[in-house]
Design a protein around this motif. Structure first.
Motif, PDB file in Angstrom:
ATOM      1  N   VAL A 159       0.841  -1.203   0.000  1.00  0.00           N
ATOM      2  CA  VAL A 159       0.000   0.000   0.000  1.00  0.00           C
ATOM      3  C   VAL A 159       0.877   1.254   0.000  1.00  0.00           C
ATOM      4  O   VAL A 159       0.699   2.164  -0.813  1.00  0.00           O
ATOM      5  CB  VAL A 159      -0.953  -0.009   1.225  1.00  0.00           C
ATOM      6  CG1 VAL A 159      -1.569   1.368   1.468  1.00  0.00           C
ATOM      7  CG2 VAL A 159      -2.043  -1.060   1.033  1.00  0.00           C
ATOM      8  N   TYR A 160       1.871   1.284   0.906  1.00  0.00           N
ATOM      9  CA  TYR A 160       2.684   2.496   1.014  1.00  0.00           C
ATOM     10  C   TYR A 160       3.636   2.634  -0.177  1.00  0.00           C
ATOM     11  O   TYR A 160       3.828   3.720  -0.700  1.00  0.00           O
ATOM     12  CB  TYR A 160       3.447   2.523   2.345  1.00  0.00           C
ATOM     13  CG  TYR A 160       2.517   2.925   3.457  1.00  0.00           C
ATOM     14  CD1 TYR A 160       2.358   4.258   3.796  1.00  0.00           C
ATOM     15  CD2 TYR A 160       1.755   1.975   4.119  1.00  0.00           C
ATOM     16  CE1 TYR A 160       1.466   4.645   4.784  1.00  0.00           C
ATOM     17  CE2 TYR A 160       0.870   2.338   5.102  1.00  0.00           C
ATOM     18  CZ  TYR A 160       0.721   3.671   5.439  1.00  0.00           C
ATOM     19  OH  TYR A 160      -0.163   4.037   6.397  1.00  0.00           O
ATOM     20  N   GLY A 161       4.235   1.513  -0.591  1.00  0.00           N
ATOM     21  CA  GLY A 161       5.169   1.561  -1.717  1.00  0.00           C
ATOM     22  C   GLY A 161       4.473   2.085  -2.960  1.00  0.00           C
ATOM     23  O   GLY A 161       4.925   3.040  -3.599  1.00  0.00           O
ATOM     24  N   ALA A 162       3.336   1.474  -3.297  1.00  0.00           N
ATOM     25  CA  ALA A 162       2.645   1.850  -4.532  1.00  0.00           C
ATOM     26  C   ALA A 162       2.112   3.271  -4.426  1.00  0.00           C
ATOM     27  O   ALA A 162       2.192   4.047  -5.377  1.00  0.00           O
ATOM     28  CB  ALA A 162       1.514   0.866  -4.804  1.00  0.00           C
ATOM     29  N   SER A 163       1.574   3.631  -3.240  1.00  0.00           N
ATOM     30  CA  SER A 163       0.970   4.966  -3.144  1.00  0.00           C
ATOM     31  C   SER A 163       2.047   6.052  -3.173  1.00  0.00           C
ATOM     32  O   SER A 163       1.766   7.190  -3.470  1.00  0.00           O
ATOM     33  CB  SER A 163       0.114   5.086  -1.880  1.00  0.00           C
ATOM     34  OG  SER A 163       0.948   5.062  -0.756  1.00  0.00           O
ATOM     35  N   GLU A 164       3.285   5.678  -2.865  1.00  0.00           N
ATOM     36  CA  GLU A 164       4.349   6.689  -2.893  1.00  0.00           C
ATOM     37  C   GLU A 164       5.169   6.604  -4.177  1.00  0.00           C
ATOM     38  O   GLU A 164       6.318   7.034  -4.226  1.00  0.00           O
ATOM     39  CB  GLU A 164       5.219   6.527  -1.646  1.00  0.00           C
ATOM     40  CG  GLU A 164       4.451   6.940  -0.401  1.00  0.00           C
ATOM     41  CD  GLU A 164       5.160   6.592   0.885  1.00  0.00           C
ATOM     42  OE1 GLU A 164       6.368   6.317   0.837  1.00  0.00           O
ATOM     43  OE2 GLU A 164       4.484   6.594   1.929  1.00  0.00           O
ATOM     44  N   GLY A 165       4.595   5.979  -5.184  1.00  0.00           N
ATOM     45  CA  GLY A 165       5.188   6.070  -6.518  1.00  0.00           C
ATOM     46  C   GLY A 165       6.228   5.023  -6.846  1.00  0.00           C
ATOM     47  O   GLY A 165       6.862   5.112  -7.894  1.00  0.00           O
ATOM     48  N   LEU A 166       6.471   4.028  -5.979  1.00  0.00           N
ATOM     49  CA  LEU A 166       7.449   2.991  -6.311  1.00  0.00           C
ATOM     50  C   LEU A 166       6.775   1.937  -7.180  1.00  0.00           C
ATOM     51  O   LEU A 166       5.634   1.555  -6.906  1.00  0.00           O
ATOM     52  CB  LEU A 166       7.979   2.323  -5.032  1.00  0.00           C
ATOM     53  CG  LEU A 166       8.698   3.226  -4.025  1.00  0.00           C
ATOM     54  CD1 LEU A 166       9.127   2.418  -2.806  1.00  0.00           C
ATOM     55  CD2 LEU A 166       9.916   3.882  -4.671  1.00  0.00           C
ATOM     56  N   ARG A 167       7.488   1.463  -8.198  1.00  0.00           N
ATOM     57  CA  ARG A 167       6.954   0.320  -8.966  1.00  0.00           C
ATOM     58  C   ARG A 167       7.064  -0.882  -8.035  1.00  0.00           C
ATOM     59  O   ARG A 167       8.181  -1.323  -7.720  1.00  0.00           O
ATOM     60  CB  ARG A 167       7.777   0.104 -10.238  1.00  0.00           C
ATOM     61  CG  ARG A 167       7.364   1.024 -11.380  1.00  0.00           C
ATOM     62  CD  ARG A 167       8.357   0.955 -12.496  1.00  0.00           C
ATOM     63  NE  ARG A 167       9.676   1.410 -12.018  1.00  0.00           N
ATOM     64  CZ  ARG A 167      10.801   1.342 -12.726  1.00  0.00           C
ATOM     65  NH1 ARG A 167      10.802   0.831 -13.921  1.00  0.00           N
ATOM     66  NH2 ARG A 167      11.946   1.789 -12.237  1.00  0.00           N
ATOM     67  N   THR A 168       5.925  -1.367  -7.596  1.00  0.00           N
ATOM     68  CA  THR A 168       5.916  -2.335  -6.497  1.00  0.00           C
ATOM     69  C   THR A 168       5.294  -3.656  -6.929  1.00  0.00           C
ATOM     70  O   THR A 168       4.199  -3.682  -7.492  1.00  0.00           O
ATOM     71  CB  THR A 168       5.082  -1.756  -5.321  1.00  0.00           C
ATOM     72  OG1 THR A 168       5.659  -0.507  -4.939  1.00  0.00           O
ATOM     73  CG2 THR A 168       5.070  -2.691  -4.127  1.00  0.00           C
ATOM     74  N   LEU A 169       6.001  -4.742  -6.649  1.00  0.00           N
ATOM     75  CA  LEU A 169       5.471  -6.083  -6.925  1.00  0.00           C
ATOM     76  C   LEU A 169       5.423  -6.857  -5.610  1.00  0.00           C
ATOM     77  O   LEU A 169       6.400  -6.877  -4.856  1.00  0.00           O
ATOM     78  CB  LEU A 169       6.402  -6.820  -7.898  1.00  0.00           C
ATOM     79  CG  LEU A 169       6.035  -8.282  -8.174  1.00  0.00           C
ATOM     80  CD1 LEU A 169       4.834  -8.357  -9.113  1.00  0.00           C
ATOM     81  CD2 LEU A 169       7.216  -9.033  -8.811  1.00  0.00           C
ATOM     82  N   LEU A 170       4.275  -7.483  -5.338  1.00  0.00           N
ATOM     83  CA  LEU A 170       4.175  -8.343  -4.147  1.00  0.00           C
ATOM     84  C   LEU A 170       3.993  -9.784  -4.621  1.00  0.00           C
ATOM     85  O   LEU A 170       3.150 -10.061  -5.467  1.00  0.00           O
ATOM     86  CB  LEU A 170       2.989  -7.899  -3.288  1.00  0.00           C
ATOM     87  CG  LEU A 170       2.784  -8.658  -1.983  1.00  0.00           C
ATOM     88  CD1 LEU A 170       2.185  -7.736  -0.922  1.00  0.00           C
ATOM     89  CD2 LEU A 170       1.888  -9.862  -2.139  1.00  0.00           C
ATOM     90  N   VAL A 171       4.807 -10.682  -4.067  1.00  0.00           N
ATOM     91  CA  VAL A 171       4.728 -12.094  -4.470  1.00  0.00           C
ATOM     92  C   VAL A 171       4.258 -12.908  -3.265  1.00  0.00           C
ATOM     93  O   VAL A 171       4.870 -12.853  -2.191  1.00  0.00           O
ATOM     94  CB  VAL A 171       6.101 -12.622  -4.938  1.00  0.00           C
ATOM     95  CG1 VAL A 171       5.944 -14.019  -5.533  1.00  0.00           C
ATOM     96  CG2 VAL A 171       6.732 -11.682  -5.944  1.00  0.00           C
ATOM     97  N   GLU A 172       3.164 -13.638  -3.442  1.00  0.00           N
ATOM     98  CA  GLU A 172       2.590 -14.405  -2.333  1.00  0.00           C
ATOM     99  C   GLU A 172       2.387 -15.857  -2.774  1.00  0.00           C
ATOM    100  O   GLU A 172       1.800 -16.115  -3.817  1.00  0.00           O
ATOM    101  CB  GLU A 172       1.251 -13.762  -1.918  1.00  0.00           C
ATOM    102  CG  GLU A 172       0.374 -14.621  -1.047  1.00  0.00           C
ATOM    103  CD  GLU A 172       1.038 -15.134   0.230  1.00  0.00           C
ATOM    104  OE1 GLU A 172       1.653 -14.324   0.949  1.00  0.00           O
ATOM    105  OE2 GLU A 172       0.953 -16.350   0.487  1.00  0.00           O
ATOM    106  N   GLN A 173       2.856 -16.783  -1.936  1.00  0.00           N
ATOM    107  CA  GLN A 173       2.838 -18.181  -2.393  1.00  0.00           C
ATOM    108  C   GLN A 173       1.511 -18.898  -2.149  1.00  0.00           C
ATOM    109  O   GLN A 173       1.226 -19.887  -2.814  1.00  0.00           O
ATOM    110  CB  GLN A 173       3.967 -18.963  -1.724  1.00  0.00           C
ATOM    111  CG  GLN A 173       3.790 -19.129  -0.237  1.00  0.00           C
ATOM    112  CD  GLN A 173       4.950 -19.892   0.404  1.00  0.00           C
ATOM    113  OE1 GLN A 173       5.941 -20.153  -0.253  1.00  0.00           O
ATOM    114  NE2 GLN A 173       4.808 -20.229   1.659  1.00  0.00           N
ATOM    115  N   GLU A 174       0.717 -18.424  -1.186  1.00  0.00           N
ATOM    116  CA  GLU A 174      -0.562 -19.113  -0.926  1.00  0.00           C
ATOM    117  C   GLU A 174      -1.731 -18.187  -1.219  1.00  0.00           C
ATOM    118  O   GLU A 174      -2.367 -18.290  -2.252  1.00  0.00           O
ATOM    119  CB  GLU A 174      -0.619 -19.589   0.524  1.00  0.00           C
ATOM    120  CG  GLU A 174       0.290 -20.781   0.780  1.00  0.00           C
ATOM    121  CD  GLU A 174       0.578 -21.000   2.234  1.00  0.00           C
ATOM    122  OE1 GLU A 174      -0.194 -20.499   3.078  1.00  0.00           O
ATOM    123  OE2 GLU A 174       1.588 -21.648   2.539  1.00  0.00           O
ATOM    124  N   ALA A 175      -2.026 -17.314  -0.261  1.00  0.00           N
ATOM    125  CA  ALA A 175      -3.139 -16.380  -0.449  1.00  0.00           C
ATOM    126  C   ALA A 175      -2.849 -15.117   0.344  1.00  0.00           C
ATOM    127  O   ALA A 175      -2.337 -15.199   1.468  1.00  0.00           O
ATOM    128  CB  ALA A 175      -4.427 -17.015   0.046  1.00  0.00           C
TER     129      ALA A 175
END
Ligand SMILES: Cc1cc2nc3c(=O)[nH]c(=O)nc-3n(C[C@H](O)[C@H](O)[C@H](O)COP(=O)(O)OP(=O)(O)OC[C@H]3O[C@@H](n4cnc5c(N)ncnc54)[C@H](O)[C@@H]3O)c2cc1C
Length: 552
Positions: free
Chosen positions: A244-260
């Protein structure tokens, strides 16, 4: 299918008309509004709706009504539609009653009269509650259908995966449900070809992997870009907050989640101590909201996709994904949390998924209605599971190794367990054997130096602590003896610069022994292991990541 219903109850015809008008204006296109002038007539209306199979999504009742008060009505109405959201309309003088009702009848919200302007004081609250109701409601349409025998471990995993990704489904027992048998036949699959997952378009998969399911239902599993400013590994509260903070502050942000998305918090039946939610909220609601927020702000979410390795080519970090692809980034956040410690009892492994569960109390609880179940563990997660299961099971045996419940649990849970007559606590006890052929039938418990006791149990839910998920980091990042990731000042145990730290500057607060690799949440050495603190750390990490990026 008919629209779901909002029931408004008020004995004052003028107030009732005003509520009805305001409700219709905002919600009339999606919900039918039913107005009633008394609790008993509203109950009659709800019973009629139940017979016709039309669900009530929300009750809104005035507290002050002759004959039957609003709280009395809401309590009775729960028996007809247990999942409907319940809101009390109160005068200022009734605030105390409303607060008590949060505990006594699990009121979802109370609103003060008058509610003008409704755009500020009525609609946001009701929209929020109706959003929660919609997310949990499984309408009787032909959605995903999962067909299997009850005791197939993979079937349990698929149910958990679907539930945690908020994908509505219906489970059909192939042994007892004629619809299941005809689905297997129409899919052209023979006996034993299960779990069978049937999709709304009529296609099906036999024993599908999470990745296959994700692709079929349209979850994103591959990164859109080769390079990101920030890659977050783990979609629990810490990772989602950072997204939330990374993307809202303009960083190209990728989150990787293995389950849910949601992590451990997503498996929690009720979070009582999260700031701003006086009536508590379920873990799946929190996960759903956080995920929506992170996506809306522009974070890219890959799930299910595990990170299996990481290498550094200063200042870039290369992250390897389980499908063989890779992405690179400038900053990496480790937010992989912890996983359940396994109970070391002979024969337990074959019963895992067939009555023995790690976590998963919320997914499985309804299947144990009227049966005996056991919960193992003395921490808050065990306590929460016991309280939740007690709503369904005949009785719950809580097996605690310590000498008191207070030692490991928050006081509110200790109180709740004390007030729940069908929970029995065994202190100084541990499970030493399990019995059952196809599925769990009984557990054997050793208590102090007494003889072992055998208890009938159709299910056992294990919560005996956790271990950090850091294998994928290899040797790159320093950890403490238990495997938790060291960061900031904790890296310099001697007070000097950390041995493996390559720069002149000190590591930033949540920075690990590799510059530009940060850590947040339960996986961090010394962390508090709470949702709020993980959210706090995930948010703070982004601040330090900005500082790091400024040095490049
Ligand atoms: C049953 C239960 C009840 C709880 N109740 C409460 C409560 O009421 N209040 C409270 O404050 N706390 C509660 N907690 C604790 C709270 O849930 C945790 O402290 C919090 O979830 C930690 O957040 P996190 O983001 O650090 O890690 P986690 O929630 O553990 O999330 C980590 C995520 O990383 C993912 N992951 C791991 N490895 C990889 C990899 N290699 N690649 C990709 N993804 C990966 C995991 O799948 C997981 O989704 C409870 C915990 C449990 C288990």
């Amino acid at each position: 299918m008919a629209n779901p219903v909002i029931v408004a109850v008020d004995d004052d015809p003028q107030v009732l008309r005003a509520v009805e008008r305001d409700l219709r204006r905002r919600f009339g296109h999606e919900y039918r509004i039913v107005a009633a002038e008394s609790g008993p007539s509203a109950l009659d209306a709800a019973r009629r709706l139940s017979l016709r199979g039309t669900p009530v999504a929300l009750y809104l009742a005035d507290q002050r009504m002759p004959g039957m008060t609003g709280t009395e009505f809401l309590e009775a109405a729960r028996d007809i539609f247990p999942d409907a959201k319940r809101v009390l309309l109160t005068a200022y003088a009734d605030t105390e009653v409303a607060i008590q009702a949060i505990n006594s009848i699990r009121l979802d919200h109370y609103l003060l009269k008058p509610w003008d302007p409704p755009e500020e004081k009525l609609y946001p609250v009701l929209e929020d509650l109706l959003g929660d109701w919609q997310a949990a409601y499984v309408p009787p349409f032909d959605g995903l259908r999962l067909v299997s025998h009850r005791w197939v471990a993979r079937s349990h995993e698929i149910k958990d995966y679907l539930a945690r990704n908020q994908i509505p489904y219906r489970w059909l027992d192939v042994e007892t449900d004629p619809e299941a048998v005809s689905l297997v036949a129409s899919a052209g699959e023979g006996e034993g070809r299960e779990p069978l997952l049937v999709f709304p378009d009529g296609s099906h998969l036999v024993e599908p992997s999470n990745l296959q399911i994700a692709e079929k239902v349209g979850l994103r599993t591959q990164a859109a870009l080769p390079f990101y400013d920030l890659v977050i590994v783990g979609g629990g509260p810490a990772g989602l907050a950072a997204a939330v903070y990374g993307a809202s502050e303009g960083l190209r942000t990728l989150l990787v989640e293995q389950e849910a998305p949601g992590g451990q918090a997503g498996t929690t039946s009720r979070i009582e101590n999260y700031l701003g939610f006086p009536s508590g909220l379920s873990g799946s609601d929190l996960a759903r909201r956080a995920l929506a927020q992170a996506s809306r702000l522009g974070a890219e979410i890959l799930t299910p996709q595990a990170v299996v390795g990481m290498s550094v080519n200063d200042p870039y970090k290369l992250v390897q994904l389980s499908d063989g692809s890779a992405v690179s980034c400038q900053a990496l956040l480790v937010a992989t949390g912890v996983e359940y410690r396994r109970l070391d009892v002979p024969g337990l492994d074959v019963l895992t998924g067939a009555g023995v569960f790690y976590g998963a109390a919320t997914t499985e609880a309804p299947f144990y209605r009227g049966q005996h179940v056991a919960v193992v563990g003395g921490g808050n997660s065990a306590g929460q599971a016991a309280v939740y299961l007690a709503r369904y099971a005949e009785d719950v045996l809580l097996v605690v190794r310590g000498a008191t419940v207070e030692a490991g649990m928050s006081q509110y849970l200790v109180d709740r367990i004390g007030a729940t007559p069908n929970i029995r606590v065994l202190l100084r006890s541990s499970v030493v054997a399990v019995h059952g052929n196809q599925a769990l039938e009984a557990v054997e418990v050793a208590t102090g130096d007494q003889a072992r006791q055998r208890f009938e149990a159709a299910a056992m839910f294990v919560f005996i602590g956790q271990q950090p998920r850091t294998d994928w980091l290899g040797d790159a990042v320093e950890r403490d003896q238990a495997g938790f990731v060291l960061s900031g000042p904790a890296l310099s145990r001697t007070g000097n610069q950390p041995v493996r730290w390559p720069l002149r500057r000190e590591p930033l607060l949540l920075e690990t022994s590799v510059p530009g690799v940060f850590v947040a949440g339960d996986v961090r050495s010394g962390s508090v292991k709470r949702i709020a603190s993980s959210v706090g750390e995930g948010s703070m990490a982004v601040q330090f990541i900005h500082q790091y990026l400024a040095t490049l």
